[in-house]
Design an enzyme around this catalytic site. Structure first.
Site, PDB file in Angstrom:
ATOM      1  N   GLN A   1       3.180   3.965   9.028  1.00 28.78           N
ATOM      2  CA  GLN A   1       3.437   2.650   7.979  1.00 28.78           C
ATOM      3  C   GLN A   1       3.170   3.257   6.789  1.00 28.78           C
ATOM      4  OE1 GLN A   1       2.202   2.450  11.156  1.00 28.78           O
ATOM      5  NE2 GLN A   1       2.375   0.355  11.648  1.00 28.78           N
TER       6      GLN A   1
ATOM      7  N   GLY B   1       8.192   6.610   4.852  1.00 29.56           N
ATOM      8  CA  GLY B   1       8.908   7.038   6.130  1.00 29.56           C
ATOM      9  C   GLY B   1      10.253   6.442   6.228  1.00 29.56           C
ATOM     10  N   THR B   2      10.499   5.145   5.600  1.00 32.02           N
ATOM     11  CA  THR B   2      11.717   4.472   5.720  1.00 32.02           C
ATOM     12  C   THR B   2      12.886   5.465   4.843  1.00 32.02           C
ATOM     13  OG1 THR B   2      10.839   2.540   5.936  1.00 32.02           O
ATOM     14  CG2 THR B   2      12.962   2.248   5.219  1.00 32.02           C
TER      15      THR B   2
ATOM     16  N   LYS C   1      20.951  -1.815  11.419  1.00 34.29           N
ATOM     17  CA  LYS C   1      19.815  -0.689  11.096  1.00 34.29           C
ATOM     18  C   LYS C   1      20.014   0.369  12.485  1.00 34.29           C
ATOM     19  CE  LYS C   1      17.051  -4.099   8.849  1.00 34.29           C
ATOM     20  NZ  LYS C   1      15.648  -4.552   8.694  1.00 34.29           N
TER      21      LYS C   1
ATOM     22  N   HIS D   1       6.686   1.475  15.540  1.00 33.59           N
ATOM     23  CA  HIS D   1       5.802   2.576  14.884  1.00 33.59           C
ATOM     24  C   HIS D   1       4.856   3.333  15.729  1.00 33.59           C
ATOM     25  CE1 HIS D   1       6.639   1.908  10.454  1.00 33.59           C
ATOM     26  NE2 HIS D   1       6.808   0.664  10.804  1.00 33.59           N
TER      27      HIS D   1
ATOM     28  N   SER E   1      -1.050  -0.009  -0.054  1.00 31.49           N
ATOM     29  CA  SER E   1       0.160  -0.326   0.178  1.00 31.49           C
ATOM     30  C   SER E   1       0.151  -1.426   1.325  1.00 31.49           C
ATOM     31  CB  SER E   1       0.867   0.987   0.162  1.00 31.49           C
ATOM     32  OG  SER E   1       2.401   0.387   0.246  1.00 31.49           O
TER      33      SER E   1
ATOM     34  N   HIS F   1       1.545  -5.091   1.659  1.00 29.29           N
ATOM     35  CA  HIS F   1       2.772  -5.408   2.623  1.00 29.29           C
ATOM     36  C   HIS F   1       2.320  -6.547   3.497  1.00 29.29           C
ATOM     37  CE1 HIS F   1       6.481  -4.504   4.030  1.00 29.29           C
ATOM     38  NE2 HIS F   1       6.142  -4.206   5.298  1.00 29.29           N
TER      39      HIS F   1
ATOM     40  N   GLN G   1      10.869  10.982  -6.335  1.00 29.65           N
ATOM     41  CA  GLN G   1       9.705  10.957  -6.509  1.00 29.65           C
ATOM     42  C   GLN G   1       8.977   9.656  -7.217  1.00 29.65           C
ATOM     43  OE1 GLN G   1       7.111  13.387  -5.383  1.00 29.65           O
ATOM     44  NE2 GLN G   1       6.054  11.597  -5.306  1.00 29.65           N
TER      45      GLN G   1
END
Length: 432
Positions: free
Chosen positions: A132, A136-137, A160, A187, A228, A232, A354
């Site tokens: 997570q 990675g998405t 998806k 995950h 992050s 989230h 980036q």
């Protein structure tokens, strides 16, 4: 000192036949008074031989060694295993001594052999371990949308999921969230994937075959990643459906109590987020890359010493990361793209972007020094793992660069295909 493991199969039926034939022969040739003595001698001899075979090949060193030597966690090394798991996944181990000799897939050194080629037409499979909040998405979408393949993945709007089949048949060459779904759990970590991938592919494809697995993942600077995840979760994310499967079962509520009441932890403060001792955000990358069976999974009574548990988890995570065919770093997108392309001999049709400006970055810049120290303390294992990963990535990049006679051209043209091919597959739904 390296050990050479030798496997010897000894069947009880072989000894039974040998014993029966020997006794019968002696009864025929000797008088009754001496035959019993000879038989006893033969039995003793056979038992002695079988004992030598057992103690020489099967008895564990820590049990049968002539001199006692405690196996300490300092004995752990980061040597890359040589076996390549051609077939079934690893069994779940509870013994760290035996567990550390196993490998879930081809190592990076295996991949760099001169005669290596990722064979999409055979039974090679990439397995993406998606941690997570590491980017990675985006990377997962690159894998299914942007690789220059003989048979590109087919992705559909409003779904998806993509179909990433081999050029010559409808079998998956990629095991990831966007290609196969969360087959091994939401995950899924290293422990879950290595015990699950093979059987899930067998069920999905209706056949049991011997496959070569290539594990890949992304890592991110731990403080930014943790913040992050905090932001989230603060917006309502939970990952409640994660199984946390280990040792043949999911973690129990007693082993992994929830940090909050209700359906979400929406609106949580940083104080509350950092205070929960069962919050898996802390050192998440180390936990997800380690073999959790080495520390008794989520049962903390198996290894009560927190320091020892932390030492084992970090050593295992480093070893598994070093053995992976590929890992990338969120903070080094171009280098990660180059290392992937050179490792697998595949090309992306777009350059990786980036993103230096993130919500976690804004949070970090305004963070009080006390909270910064608090977050760093909670992620001390991840910080050490990330430092290890940065050095290892630099070594891999340097090694690949030295082998690439056209490095300057390749590195300056990442994401620009020689054919000028225009990729126009449907865009997947945005994922939070």
């Amino acid at each position: 000192m390296a050990k050479n493991n030798v496997e010897v199969q000894v069947f009880e039926t072989d000894f039974a036949v040998l014993l029966r034939e020997s006794v019968t022969y002696e009864i025929k040739m000797e008088p009754k008074s001496s035959s019993k003595v000879v038989s006893v001698v033969l039995i003793c001899f056979i038992l002695a031989v079988s004992g030598i075979v057992y103690f020489g090949y099967f008895c564990p060193d820590q049990v049968c060694a002539l001199t006692t030597k405690d196996t300490g966690w300092a004995d752990w090394t980061l040597k890359i295993p040589s076996q390549d798991n051609l077939g079934k996944p690893l069994a779940i181990h509870s013994d760290p001594v035996s567990a550390k000799i196993s490998s879930p897939g081809l190592s990076y050194d295996d991949v760099l052999n001169e005669n290596f080629q990722f064979d999409m037409k055979a039974h090679d499979v990439m397995v993406f371990l998606h941690i997570q909040k590491t980017g990675g998405t985006s990377f997962g979408k690159h894998l299914v949308r942007d690789l220059d393949l003989e048979r590109p993945c087919t992705c559909h709007r409003k779904r998806k999921r993509c179909y990433c089949f081999r050029p010559n048949r409808n079998e998956n060459w990629l095991f990831s969230r966007y290609s196969t779904g969360w087959k091994c759990g939401l995950h899924a970590d290293w422990t879950e994937l290595t015990s699950c991938v093979d059987s899930e592919l067998d069920k999905n494809e209706g056949d049991s075959v011997k496959r070569r697995y290539f594990y890949i993942t992304l890592l991110r600077e731990p403080v930014s990643r943790y913040l992050s995840e905090f932001r989230h979760v603060q917006r309502g994310a939970t990952w409640r459906n994660a199984r946390h499967w280990c040792g043949g079962r999911p973690a129990t509520p007693a082993e992994l109590p929830p940090c909050y009441a209700g359906s979400t932890w929406k609106g949580v403060t940083l104080d509350e987020f950092t205070a929960c001792p069962y919050n898996l955000a802390a050192n998440r990358q180390t936990r997800m890359l380690a073999d959790l069976s080495l520390v008794g999974c989520y049962n903390r009574s198996y290894m009560p010493s927190a320091a020892e548990r932390a030492h084992v988890l970090l050593a295992s995570a480093k070893r598994n990361l070093a053995a992976m065919a590929f890992f990338g770093l969120t903070e080094h997108q171009r280098i990660s793209q180059y290392v992937f392309e050179e490792t697998f001999g595949l090309r992306f049709a777009v350059p990786f972007e980036q993103h230096n400006s993130t919500l976690s970055g804004a949070t970090l810049s305004s963070l009080d020094p006390y909270w910064l120290d608090r977050v760093r303390s909670l992620n001390s294992l991840d910080l050490e793992l990330y430092d290890f990963a940065r050095k290892l990535m630099h070594e891999r990049f340097t090694r690949l660069k030295a082998r690439d006679a056209q490095f300057e051209e390749h590195f300056s043209h990442l994401g620009i295909l020689p054919s000028g091919r225009d990729f126009s597959w449907d865009v997947l739904e945005k994922d939070e």
